[in-house]
Design an enzyme around this catalytic site. Sequence first.
Site: not given
Length: 609
Positions: A2, A27, A73, A98-99, A482, A486, A489, A505, A604
């Site tokens: 946040c 954030r 968030w 925050n947290g 990666e 992306k 996301e 497999h 973020k």
Amino acid sequence: MCGIVGAVAQRNVVPILLEGLRRLEYRGYDSAGLVVINDGLHRVRSIGRVAALAEAVQQLHTHGTLGIAHTRWATHGAPTEANAHPHVSHDSIAVVHNGIIENYEALRLRLRALGYVFTSETDTEVIAHLVHHYYKLTPDLLTATQSAVADLQGAFAIGVVATDEPHRLVCARRGSPLLIGLGIEEHFIASDVSALLPVTQKVIYLEEGDIADIGLLQLAIYDAAGQVVTRNVFVSEQSSEMSELGNYRHFMQKEIHEQPRALSDTLQEAVMGEQLSPVIFGFAAADVFAQIDAVTILACGTSYHAGSVAAYWLESLAGIPCRAEVASEYRYRDSVPNPRALVVTLSQSGETADTLAALHHAMSLGHEHTLSICNVPESALVRASKLRFLTRAGPEIGVASTKAFTTQLAALFLLTLVIAKQRGRLTVADEAKQIHALRALPAEVQRVLSLEPAIAHWAERFADKQHALFLGRGMHYPIAMEGALKLKEISYIHAEAYPAGELKHGPLALVDKDMPVVAIAPNDALLEKLKSNLQEVRARGGELYVFADAHTAIADSEGLHVIQLADNAGWLSPILHTIPLQLLSYHAALQKGTDVDKPRNLAKSVTVE
């Protein structure tokens, strides 16, 4: 995950708070709110983006010279106005946080027994009521906040104001970043320096356990033991303009195109001479590297993928055992410590909670040789590590990391070369060759960026897909990981990555005409093996999209689409092959109409577990 902004000034702070929130919106963007003290406490909250909050504030003509603000968030409780910060107790105490407060349930029971009524589902509301409770006993905001903080378990950065003290702002941090901005007869707080760049570049980063008492002219910082301490003042290298969108459609697009500059800035000092020096990692680096016999890389998400590439480099080039570990797993499993191992932590922000905790866990096991590779010079991760290397990516606003990833890879390749040289595995000729390759890297990335129109055309075919498969071999397998990350996301297309040799497999069972298969095809020793894997896909009716180096003899045909890069870039090939995967995910998201910079459910900087 946040964002916090606060200000005490002799001018209206509402524009400062709103602009700070706008810059921190990456954030957290489930909800936003602010409180100002102006002949009482005035709170405005809204669901969704900061723009909605700004409109509400304008309609209410909210103004004041002391205020705190927050963009959220969601962790505890859905994104509703009732759960939005700031949280208030008895219209006299307001808190942003925050947290995560781990013992909030026990505190909630205790406060209810004292007569407090809760109006939200959040863990944060207990802080407001705790401060109010202690403020009734001792009507001093600093003392009340210190008492409340002593009751809290977990991670937090908080800002607190009270109606009875209209020129005072108290803040505290434990396990979550918080800094103080210094102005002329005014002070600010924020969870990220980018929020304060329009008003100041002079900042103080609070240390673990610090509590600060802030006024117009005075500033006092107390450590975890309650002693007055002095913290260093830093002048941020960032500018206000660096966080602006400019002529780009999204920050992600801007940051993809900034990679040549970011790589050049990151590499400049290291490769300006004819030889590589350990000192780029710190004055003690040569001595540390002489003592190590292994490397452990700890990171999360995209940074973990960078570490996974580096594991190939370090073992192949430097001949040193290396393993990359997901930080959130490492910290909770029983590992066998090796005091002679170099522990490398990777983080864009330097405040990633799991990575920080993993570093502290490693140190508790006896690991003294620590190196942080990070984009933020004053971050907690950098301060906790013995050695450091600062990437020069600049602010990264888009939630999906791009330039932070490629600059981390560049830093890790430098680390590989320096350790290889120290271990006698890098000849003078090879050193000169790799320095030349690194100097040429920004220009090579720029050439790959020129492929964007062709990649955008490919992305049109992904818009109606639900699933995708990414394939790579060797050091390009983490790049496939990666690429899959992306795509999911920002486009919300389910994507998975596999080593191409693992197709038979299991993953082949999923392949059909509706599942695009994206493959990375460098012209290296594994090319012929990869070609066989691609044939396995074609034989099952799969649609292939291949990013191939020149001279691979892979050409367009029915069900096989090829975009050709330049000649193979050797050990730096993973960096170049990253760029088209970033562009593919970006343009696929454009086709689907998703929110590129602020994808749903994500934020973020992950500063909670």
